[in-house]
Design an enzyme around this catalytic site. Structure first.
Site, mmCIF file in Angstrom:
data_model
loop_
_atom_site.group_PDB
_atom_site.id
_atom_site.type_symbol
_atom_site.label_atom_id
_atom_site.label_comp_id
_atom_site.label_asym_id
_atom_site.label_seq_id
_atom_site.Cartn_x
_atom_site.Cartn_y
_atom_site.Cartn_z
ATOM 1 N N GLU A 158 -28.733 21.701 4.735
ATOM 2 C CA GLU A 158 -29.022 21.940 3.321
ATOM 3 C C GLU A 158 -28.827 20.638 2.546
ATOM 4 O OE1 GLU A 158 -26.164 25.066 2.707
ATOM 5 O OE2 GLU A 158 -27.071 26.194 4.338
ATOM 6 N N GLU A 217 -26.965 29.164 7.494
ATOM 7 C CA GLU A 217 -26.043 28.486 8.406
ATOM 8 C C GLU A 217 -26.201 28.901 9.878
ATOM 9 O OE1 GLU A 217 -25.271 29.508 5.414
ATOM 10 O OE2 GLU A 217 -24.662 27.677 4.412
ATOM 11 N N GLN A 277 -22.921 22.567 5.090
ATOM 12 C CA GLN A 277 -22.552 21.813 3.890
ATOM 13 C C GLN A 277 -21.040 21.729 3.645
ATOM 14 O OE1 GLN A 277 -24.397 22.781 -0.126
ATOM 15 N NE2 GLN A 277 -25.644 21.103 0.658
ATOM 16 N N ASP A 322 -15.963 25.610 4.729
ATOM 17 C CA ASP A 322 -15.765 27.029 4.424
ATOM 18 C C ASP A 322 -16.996 27.874 4.792
ATOM 19 O OD1 ASP A 322 -13.168 26.864 2.462
ATOM 20 O OD2 ASP A 322 -14.473 25.129 2.313
ATOM 21 N N TYR A 323 -18.168 27.257 4.846
ATOM 22 C CA TYR A 323 -19.385 28.016 5.163
ATOM 23 C C TYR A 323 -19.703 28.001 6.658
ATOM 24 C CZ TYR A 323 -19.516 27.313 0.173
ATOM 25 O OH TYR A 323 -19.152 27.256 -1.134
ATOM 26 N N HIS A 373 -14.100 25.770 -1.346
ATOM 27 C CA HIS A 373 -14.398 24.344 -1.219
ATOM 28 C C HIS A 373 -13.192 23.561 -0.754
ATOM 29 C CE1 HIS A 373 -17.582 25.828 -3.867
ATOM 30 N NE2 HIS A 373 -18.317 24.907 -3.281
#
Ligand SMILES: Cc1ncc(C[n+]2csc(CCOP(=O)(O)OP(=O)(O)O)c2C)c(N)n1
Length: 805
Positions: free
Chosen positions: A494, A525, A547, A550-551, A592
Site C-alpha cells: 500500500e 494485507e 504498512q 499492527d496490520y 500504530h
C-alpha cells in the site's frame, strides 16, 4: 434441481480418449471408495476424497500445460491423477501417512491425505526447471487459504511476460504463458480471502483460471447459509469483463456432470486466459459428494431424501457412463469389464502401498523385540521385559512409536542393571530418535547452500566520505541497489509505488524502475502476502510491504499456515523466499504502536523474524535475506526514519548475519537484553545509571528468529551474573521468550546471582498520546528503576532503596 445439459455432439470426441477418461475417473472413484474403507477398518486415520468431482477435474487437466501451476484443495485427486502429478500409490501412501519422500512426494507423511503438491526443488534445495513440469503448490487445510497464493502464481506470468529483464529466466517461465489454476469449494467462497483474492486477481490482471466446485454444501451447511442468493455465479457477476474492456473475468457456468460441456468450457477458458490474459472463473455446479464430506461423518444426517436421490442420479460418473453408452463409444458390458479390471488394479496398488508403508515399521519392531529378548535372558527383570516385548509383538498394526516406547520402557526398567547388551538397545533408541527427528522435524528452515544462516557476513564499511543522512534515505539507497542488481526483485504494498511508501523508503524508485517493479496495491494485507508467496514460488524475489506492524495480524494467518510451514510441510519440496517488510513498535495509539512480537514469532516458526534497531542494520538484513532462499519478516523501527545515520559505503553488498546479537554498550554490572525501538530507551537509561555508578551491558538481539545462535548472551551473563529483558510486548510475551532462550536453552541460570527480571509493556494495547505511551510501554525511567532495584537488593548500602519508604 438438474439443469439442462449441453447440446455438444459426441462426434467431436475421440473414442480412445473418452474411454481413457472414463477409466481414470473410475480409478479415482475406486481410490475414494477404498480409501474410505481403509479408514473405517482402522488402517488409516482420516480420509477426505474427491468423489463426485471427477469429471470437471479431468476436463481441467486437459487444459493444463507444463509450467502451469495449481493452487487448490483436498478435492482435487482426479485432477492430480489426470495431470500425471500423482500416482495411486502416492495417494495411498499419504493416506497411511507414509513418512518417506519417495512414497509421498507431496508431504513425506507430514500432511493428512488429499493435501497435494508437486516438488519444485531438487534434493539439494535448488529449483527444478518449472517450465518442464506440471506444478502444484502445496495444499493447506484452512478453507480458502489456497486463494492468496493463487494471486501471485498468476501475477508472476504477467511479470515474466511484460518485464524484458525477466525473459532470460526460462527455468521459471516461457514468456509468461503459464496459467495458475485455482480450485475452491462453493462454501469456501464465503471466506473473506476468496473475495479479496478475486478482486486482486482482477485488478492485477493475473493469469488465473479459477474453478469453483459447487456441491451445494460446506460439510452439512447448505448454500442458503453460505451465500446471498445461494449462488456464487450471480454474486460474481459484477466481476465479469465487459465487452471492449480489459479488466474483469471471463465467467463460465457449467454442469459438473456434462462431460462435453466441461471439456469445451475448459478449453475455451484456458485459451482465453493464455492468449488474452483475461482471468477466468469456471463455476461448476450440480456436483455431488457420494460418500459425504469426509470419513468423519455420514451425509445422510444432513441431506434430504430428495437430495440423496438426486445425487445418486446425477453423480458425474453415472452420467458420464450413460453418455458414453448413448454415444456408442462403448457398451454397458465393455464398461462393466473395464470397471472390474480397475477395481482389481486399484486394490492391488493399495495393497502394495500398505506393504511398503508397513514393512520398515515391522522390521523396526522385530529389531527392538530381538534386543529386548536378548536382555530378558540376562536381566533380573525378565518378566517385565517379556511383557513389554509381547505387548509390542501383539499389536496388529504397530506404529513406529510403539517400538520406540517399548525400547524406552525397557531401558527404564534396566536402569540399575549393568548388562553389556543394554547399550545396543540404547544405541537403537538414539539412532531411531535421530532418524525420526529427520523424518518429522527437518526442513523447518532451508537446508540448502542458500540458507540465510550460511550467507557470508560482509561488514559495513565507512570512510571520511560516508554521508550522514536520514534513516529512510539509507533504506532508499539499499532498495535502489537491490532493484538494480536483481531484476527478480519486485516491491509492492500500500502506497509503495507512487508515494514510495509512507516513510519514503522507495521514494523515486517506481519512476526509476517502472510500475511493475515497484507498485501500489489495494488495501489487502492477506493477498499482499499471498501475492508474494505465489510469486516467490515461481522464482521471483518479492519484497511485500505491510504498512504497519499492527496490520500484519490480517496476514498472520497466511504467513503461519502457508508461508512459514511451506518447506517443512513438503519436507524440502517447495520454497518461497518472500521478504515481508513492515514498520512498527513505537509511535502512538493502539494501532500504530503495537509490538505483538510474541504472537508473531510463535506463529511463524519457519520464517526469520528480524528486528533491526536502525535503518543501516535493516539494510544489512535485507541484503542477507536477498542472498538466501528463505522467507523473512523485517520490522523496521517506526520512529527511526527521520533519525540520521551514516550510510555505509558498501550499502549494496554489506550483510548482517542472522541470530547474532550486538553488544551496543559494554558494562559490568547487569546485562540488559532488548531489541528494536527499546534499544534507544535502554541506552538512555544506561547513561543515567552510569551517573549513579551502575554500569550496564546492553545487548541488541536484532534477530528474534533465529535467536543468538552462538550463545553470546550467555557470555555476557557469565560476566555480569544479572539479567534484565526489556521490550514493548505484553508481559509473558517476547521478554519471556528471550528469558527462556538464555536461561534454559543456553543454561544461563547457572551464572545468576540475582533473580532474572523482565520489563515488558502493559498487558493492554498502548494508549494514545505521549502520556498514554509513557504509561503503556517501558520508558527510560522504568529501565533505570528496574536495574536500580536489582542493584539495591545486591548492595543496599551503595544503592539505598529510595523507591519504598
Ligand atoms: C478456515 C477453516 N474453517 C473450517 C474448516 C473445516 N472445514 C473443512 S472442509 C469444510 C467445508 C468446505 O466446504 P466447501 O468449500 O464447499 O468444499 P467441499 O468440501 O464441499 O468440497 C469446512 C467447514 C477448515 N478446514 N478451515
Amino acid at each position: 434441481m438438474a439443469a439442462k445439459k449441453s447440446e455438444e455432439l459426441a462426434g467431436n470426441f475421440n473414442r480412445e480418449e473418452v474411454i481413457a477418461d472414463y477409466r481414470l475417473a473410475y480409478q479415482s472413484r475406486q481410490a475414494s471408495l477404498i480409501g474410505r474403507r481403509e479408514v473405517m477398518s482402522g488402517k488409516a486415520k482420516f480420509g477426505i476424497f474427491g468423489d463426485g468431482k471427477e469429471l470437471p477435474q479431468i476436463a481441467m487437466a486437459k487444459a493444463f500445460r507444463k509450467g502451469d501451476f495449481r493452487s487448490g484443495y483436498y478435492r482435487d485427486q482426479t485432477f492430480m491423477f489426470a495431470a500425471g502429478a500423482l500416482t495411486l500409490s502416492e495417494f495411498f501412501a499419504q493416506l497411511y501417512a507414509h513418512a518417506d519422500v519417495g512414497a509421498d512426494p507431496a508431504s513425506a507423511g507430514r500432511s493428512m491425505n488429499a493435501h497435494f503438491s508437486t516438488r519444485s526443488l531438487n534434493s539439494d534445495g535448488s529449483w527444478k526447471n518449472l517450465t518442464e513440469t506440471i506444478n502444484s503448490s502445496p495444499d493447506v487445510s484452512p478453507t480458502g487459504s489456497q486463494m492468496p497464493r493463487l494471486v501471485g502464481l498468476g501475477y508472476a506470468s504477467r511479470l515474466y511476460r511484460e518485464l524484458d529483464d525477466l525473459k532470460s529466466y526460462t527455468q521459471f517461465s516461457q514468456e509468461g504463458k503459464e496459467i495458475a489454476f485455482g480450485t475452491v469449494g462453493n462454501a469456501s467462497t464465503a471466506e473473506g480471502m476468496f473475495w479479496e483474492a478475486i478482486n486482486a486477481i482482477g485488478v492485477l490482471k493475473a493469469q488465473v483460471l479459477l474453478s469453483i466446485w459447487d456441491d451445494c454444501f460446506g460439510i452439512s451447511v447448505p448454500s442458503e447459509h453460505q451465500l446471498v442468493k445461494q449462488n456464487i455465479s450471480s454474486l460474481i457477476d459484477g466481476f465479469r469483463v465487459e465487452p471492449g474492456s480489459e479488466k474483469g473475468f471471463a465467467i463460465y457456468t457449467v454442469l459438473g456432470w456434462d462431460y462435453p460441456a466441461l471439456v469445451k468450457t475448459y478449453q475455451e477458458a484456458a485459451e482465453s486466459v493464455r492468449k488474452k490474459c483475461i482471468p477466468a472463473i469456471v463455476h461448476v455446479h450440480e456436483l455431488t459428494q457420494p460418500q459425504g464430506h469426509s470419513t468423519s461423518g455420514s451425509h445422510e444426517r444432513y441431506k434430504s431424501e430428495e437430495r440423496l436421490t438426486w445425487e445418486a442420479e446425477f453423480d458425474c460418473l453415472v452420467k458420464f457412463r450413460e453418455w458414453i453408452i448413448e454415444s456408442k463409444f462403448a457398451t454397458a458390458h465393455d464398461l462393466d469389464q473395464l470397471e472390474d479390471q480397475e477395481r482389481v488394479q486399484v486394490e492391488e496398488i493399495r495393497k502394495e502401498a500398505w506393504e511398503n508403508y508397513m514393512s520398515p515399521i515391522l522390521a523396526e519392531r522385530a529389531d527392538v523385540a530381538k534386543l529386548i529378548s536378548e536382555l530378558e535372558e540376562k536381566s533380573n527383570h525378565s518378566e517385565q521385559l517379556e511383557k513389554i516385548r509381547k505387548k509390542l509383538l501383539g499389536l496388529q498394526t504397530p506404529f513406529r512409536r510403539d517400538s520406540m516406547s517399548a525400547a524406552r520402557q525397557a531401558l527404564a526398567i534396566l536402569r540399575n542393571e549393568t548388562i553389556a547388551s543394554k547399550d545396543k538397545l540404547l544405541e537403537w533408541k538414539n539412532l531411531s530418535e535421530s532418524s525420526n527427528e529427520e523424518r518429522y522435524s527437518s526442513h523447518l528452515y532451508s537446508q540448502s547452500s542458500q540458507s540465510a544462516l550460511r550467507v557470508e557476513e560482509i561488514k559495513s564499511k565507512y570512510s571520511s566520505e560516508s554521508p550522514i543522512i536520514y534513516g529512510f534515505e539509507v533504506l532508499n539507497a539499499c532498495f535502489d541497489s537491490a532493484l538494480t542488481r536483481d531484476p527478480r526483485i519486485i516491491a509492492f504494498g500500500e502506497d509503495v509505488g507512487k508515494l514510495g511508501d509512507v516513510n519514503q523508503g522507495f521514494r523515486g524508485l517506481q519512476k526509476k524502475f517502472g510500475d511493475l517493479r515497484v507498485s501500489d496495491t489495494g488495501i489487502r494485507e492477506v493477498t499482499i502476502v499471498g501475492q508474494a508467496i505465489g510469486m516467490a514460488m515461481r522464482g521471483l524475489r518479492p519484497i511485500a510491504e505491510i504498512q504497519y506492524l499492527d496490520y500484519l495480524l490480517y496476514a498472520l494467518q497466511i504467513m503461519s499456515d502457508d508461508l512459514a510451514s511451506l518447506q517443512w510441510r513438503t519436507k524440502g519440496g517447495a520454497k518461497a523466499p518472500v521478504i515481508i517488510r513492515t514498520r512498527g513498535h513505537r509511535l502512538e495509539g493502539i494501532w500504530h504502536s503495537g509490538s505483538p512480537m510474541a504472537g508473531i514469532i510463535h506463529l511463524v516458526r519457519g520464517m526469520h523474524v528480524l528486528v533491526p534497531r536502525n535503518m543501516v542494520q535493516a539494510s544489512g538484513f535485507y541484503n542477507t535475506l536477498l542472498l538466501s532462499d528463505e522467507p523473512g519478516l523485517i520490522v523496521e523501527v517506526l520512529n527511526g526514519y527521520r533519525l540520521k545515520e551514516r550510510l555505509p559505503d558498501n550499502i549494496d553488498e554489506f550483510t548482517v548475519p542472522l541470530g547474532v546479537p550486538e553488544v551496543i554498550r559494554q558494562g559490568q554490572d547487569i546485562t540488559v537484553v532488548t531489541y528494536g525501538a527499546s534499544c534507544r530507551i535502554v541506552l538512555e537509561a544506561a547513561e543515567r545509571l552510569n551517573q549513579v555508578g551502575i554500569d550496564i551491558e546492553v545487548i541488541d538481539v536484532q534477530s528474534l528468529l533465529p535467536f543468538d545462535i552462538h550463545n553470546s548472551i550467555y557470555g555476557s551473563l557469565k560476566k555480569t551474573n544479572r539479567i534484565l529483558f526489556v521490550d514493548e510486548d505484553v508481559p509473558g510475551g517476547t521478554t519471556a521468550y528471550m528469558l527462556q532462550e538464555v536461561l534454559e536453552k543456553q543454561d544461563g541460570y547457572r551464572w545468576l546471582d540475582s533473580s532474572p527480571r523482565t520489563l515488558p509493556g502493559k498487558p493492554h494495547r498502548p494508549a494514545y498520546g505521549s502520556d498514554g505511551d509513557y504509561w503503556s510501554k517501558p520508558n527510560a525511567d522504568q529501565v533505570f528503576e528496574s536495574v536500580y532495584e536489582i542493584m539495591a537488593e545486591v548492595d543496599p548500602v551503595n544503592y539505598p532503596n529510595y523507591l519504598s519508604s
